[in-house]
Scaffold this motif. Sequence first.
Motif, PDB file in Angstrom:
ATOM      1  N   LEU A 154       0.827  -1.202   0.000  1.00  9.93           N
ATOM      2  CA  LEU A 154       0.000   0.000   0.000  1.00  9.93           C
ATOM      3  C   LEU A 154       0.867   1.260   0.000  1.00  9.93           C
ATOM      4  N   LEU A 155       1.923   1.263   0.816  1.00 12.36           N
ATOM      5  CA  LEU A 155       2.827   2.406   0.837  1.00 12.36           C
ATOM      6  C   LEU A 155       3.465   2.620  -0.533  1.00 12.36           C
ATOM      7  N   TYR A 156       3.894   1.535  -1.157  1.00  4.32           N
ATOM      8  CA  TYR A 156       4.517   1.628  -2.484  1.00  4.32           C
ATOM      9  C   TYR A 156       3.539   2.197  -3.511  1.00  4.32           C
ATOM     10  N   MET A 157       2.315   1.687  -3.512  1.00  5.48           N
ATOM     11  CA  MET A 157       1.335   2.126  -4.501  1.00  5.48           C
ATOM     12  C   MET A 157       0.955   3.590  -4.297  1.00  5.48           C
ATOM     13  N   MET A 158       0.809   4.019  -3.041  1.00 11.14           N
ATOM     14  CA  MET A 158       0.432   5.404  -2.781  1.00 11.14           C
ATOM     15  C   MET A 158       1.547   6.364  -3.187  1.00 11.14           C
ATOM     16  N   ILE A 159       2.796   5.988  -2.899  1.00 11.83           N
ATOM     17  CA  ILE A 159       3.917   6.848  -3.276  1.00 11.83           C
ATOM     18  C   ILE A 159       4.012   6.964  -4.800  1.00 11.83           C
ATOM     19  N   VAL A 160       3.870   5.848  -5.504  1.00 13.82           N
ATOM     20  CA  VAL A 160       3.943   5.875  -6.963  1.00 13.82           C
ATOM     21  C   VAL A 160       2.780   6.669  -7.546  1.00 13.82           C
ATOM     22  N   LEU A 161       1.564   6.426  -7.045  1.00 14.72           N
ATOM     23  CA  LEU A 161       0.378   7.077  -7.606  1.00 14.72           C
ATOM     24  C   LEU A 161       0.435   8.588  -7.439  1.00 14.72           C
ATOM     25  N   TYR A 162       0.661   9.055  -6.219  1.00 16.48           N
ATOM     26  CA  TYR A 162       0.640  10.494  -5.986  1.00 16.48           C
ATOM     27  C   TYR A 162       1.944  11.158  -6.428  1.00 16.48           C
ATOM     28  N   GLY A 163       3.045  10.420  -6.449  1.00 16.78           N
ATOM     29  CA  GLY A 163       4.276  10.972  -7.014  1.00 16.78           C
ATOM     30  C   GLY A 163       4.133  11.241  -8.505  1.00 16.78           C
TER      31      GLY A 163
ATOM     32  N   THR B 177       3.562   2.106  17.148  1.00 15.79           N
ATOM     33  CA  THR B 177       3.807   1.487  15.842  1.00 15.79           C
ATOM     34  C   THR B 177       2.980   2.158  14.760  1.00 15.79           C
ATOM     35  N   GLY B 178       1.717   2.457  15.074  1.00 18.39           N
ATOM     36  CA  GLY B 178       0.869   3.131  14.093  1.00 18.39           C
ATOM     37  C   GLY B 178       1.391   4.507  13.726  1.00 18.39           C
ATOM     38  N   LEU B 179       1.861   5.263  14.724  1.00 20.73           N
ATOM     39  CA  LEU B 179       2.430   6.582  14.440  1.00 20.73           C
ATOM     40  C   LEU B 179       3.721   6.476  13.639  1.00 20.73           C
ATOM     41  N   ALA B 180       4.523   5.437  13.924  1.00 15.38           N
ATOM     42  CA  ALA B 180       5.757   5.235  13.160  1.00 15.38           C
ATOM     43  C   ALA B 180       5.444   4.900  11.702  1.00 15.38           C
ATOM     44  N   LEU B 181       4.425   4.080  11.475  1.00 15.94           N
ATOM     45  CA  LEU B 181       4.032   3.753  10.104  1.00 15.94           C
ATOM     46  C   LEU B 181       3.579   5.006   9.359  1.00 15.94           C
ATOM     47  N   LEU B 182       2.781   5.841  10.025  1.00 17.12           N
ATOM     48  CA  LEU B 182       2.341   7.085   9.395  1.00 17.12           C
ATOM     49  C   LEU B 182       3.525   8.007   9.116  1.00 17.12           C
ATOM     50  N   CYS B 183       4.480   8.060  10.046  1.00 17.31           N
ATOM     51  CA  CYS B 183       5.666   8.897   9.858  1.00 17.31           C
ATOM     52  C   CYS B 183       6.484   8.418   8.664  1.00 17.31           C
ATOM     53  N   PHE B 184       6.647   7.103   8.516  1.00 18.39           N
ATOM     54  CA  PHE B 184       7.394   6.572   7.379  1.00 18.39           C
ATOM     55  C   PHE B 184       6.685   6.901   6.071  1.00 18.39           C
ATOM     56  N   PHE B 185       5.370   6.813   6.063  1.00 19.36           N
ATOM     57  CA  PHE B 185       4.638   7.121   4.840  1.00 19.36           C
ATOM     58  C   PHE B 185       4.803   8.589   4.457  1.00 19.36           C
ATOM     59  N   VAL B 186       4.659   9.489   5.430  1.00 17.06           N
ATOM     60  CA  VAL B 186       4.768  10.923   5.146  1.00 17.06           C
ATOM     61  C   VAL B 186       6.176  11.274   4.662  1.00 17.06           C
TER      62      VAL B 186
ATOM     63  N   PHE C 158      10.021  12.544   0.253  1.00 20.23           N
ATOM     64  CA  PHE C 158      11.280  12.255  -0.435  1.00 20.23           C
ATOM     65  C   PHE C 158      11.045  12.001  -1.917  1.00 20.23           C
ATOM     66  N   TYR C 159      10.126  11.088  -2.225  1.00 21.95           N
ATOM     67  CA  TYR C 159       9.916  10.727  -3.626  1.00 21.95           C
ATOM     68  C   TYR C 159       9.121  11.788  -4.376  1.00 21.95           C
ATOM     69  N   ALA C 160       8.214  12.507  -3.694  1.00 17.92           N
ATOM     70  CA  ALA C 160       7.459  13.565  -4.373  1.00 17.92           C
ATOM     71  C   ALA C 160       8.380  14.690  -4.809  1.00 17.92           C
ATOM     72  N   SER C 161       9.367  15.015  -3.990  1.00 15.01           N
ATOM     73  CA  SER C 161      10.333  16.047  -4.377  1.00 15.01           C
ATOM     74  C   SER C 161      11.116  15.623  -5.619  1.00 15.01           C
TER      75      SER C 161
ATOM     76  N   VAL D 231      15.812   8.933   6.913  1.00 11.02           N
ATOM     77  CA  VAL D 231      14.849   9.367   5.900  1.00 11.02           C
ATOM     78  C   VAL D 231      14.621  10.870   5.986  1.00 11.02           C
ATOM     79  N   MET D 232      14.619  11.426   7.195  1.00 13.68           N
ATOM     80  CA  MET D 232      14.456  12.873   7.342  1.00 13.68           C
ATOM     81  C   MET D 232      15.610  13.633   6.701  1.00 13.68           C
ATOM     82  N   LEU D 233      16.839  13.170   6.927  1.00 14.52           N
ATOM     83  CA  LEU D 233      17.991  13.809   6.287  1.00 14.52           C
ATOM     84  C   LEU D 233      17.919  13.675   4.772  1.00 14.52           C
ATOM     85  N   ALA D 234      17.490  12.508   4.293  1.00 13.31           N
ATOM     86  CA  ALA D 234      17.342  12.326   2.849  1.00 13.31           C
ATOM     87  C   ALA D 234      16.269  13.242   2.285  1.00 13.31           C
ATOM     88  N   CYS D 235      15.200  13.477   3.043  1.00 17.62           N
ATOM     89  CA  CYS D 235      14.150  14.394   2.602  1.00 17.62           C
ATOM     90  C   CYS D 235      14.694  15.814   2.463  1.00 17.62           C
TER      91      CYS D 235
END
Length: 253
Positions: free
Chosen positions: A11-20, A117-126, A131-134, A214-218
Motif C-alpha cells: 500500500l505504501l509503495y502504490m500510494m507513493i507511486v500514484l501520488y508521485g 507502531t501506528g504513528l511510526a508507520l504514518l511517519c514513514f509514509f509521510v 522524499f519521492y514527491a520532491s 529518511v528525514m535527512l534524505a528528505c
Amino acid sequence: NVIFGYVIALLLYMMIVLYGQTILRGVMEEKTTRVAEVVVSSVSTDTLLAGKVLGVGLVAVTQVVAWVLLTIGLALYGLPLLAKDLSAGSAAGAPGAASASSMGALAGAMPSLSLGTGLALLCFFVLGFIFYASLFAAVGAMVSSQEDVQQASMPVMLLLVSSVVFMTPIMTNPGSGLARTMSLLPFSAPILMPLRMTLIPVPWYEVVGSIAGVMLACLAAIWVSARIYRVGLLMYGKRPSFTELARWVRRAA
C-alpha cells in the motif's frame, strides 16, 4: 502478520507511486502549457514546490487515514455484528453457527498494532512521500514532452522498485542483516521498515535511526529538487543531462 505486513508495504509503495506521478504530470503540464511562467511571477519556485508536495501529500494522508479508520471500524464492529446476526438466525450446530464462529475467530485473529507502531508507520509514509514527491517534481520540471517522462523518471522508479524486490527475502527472514540494512537505507526504509515492524519486534534505536536517515534524505532531496525546479521550470527543449543538472544546482544554490 505476514499478510498484513505485505499489504502495508504494498500500500505504501502504490500510494507513493500514484501520488508521485500525479505531482510529476502536474508540474509537466504547467510547464508545457506555460502556466508556470505566470505563477512564478507571483510566488517563488521554492514556495510553489512546497505547496505542490504539501497539498498532494495531505490528500494522500487523508485517504490513507480514511482507509485505516474504515478497516479498524469493520474489524471492531462489522465482523462481530455479522457474527452475531449469523448466530441469531441459525440453530445450534447449523452451518450458520459455524460461519458465525469463523467470523468471530477472524475478528480475533486480526493483528494488533500499538499506538507507537501506528504513528511510526504514518511517519514513514509521510517522509517517504516527501522524499519521492520532491524527486518526481524535479523530474517534471526537467522534461518538456510526454515522451520524455518515462525515461526521465526511470532512476526514481528504480529506487522504488528495488524496495519491492527485497520484500520477499525480508518477509522470509526479517531479522537478517540484509533486512536491517535495507530498512535503514533512506530510499527503501519507508517501505521495508514498516514491513519489518509488522513482522517482528524491531529495536527502537533501529526505528529512530531509520526515521532520522529518511528525514535527512528528505532535506537533501528538497534542497536539490528545489534548485532543479527553479531552473528547469522555465527551460524548454531537450532533456538535460546529469552534467547540466549539476550546473543547474550550482547556479541556483
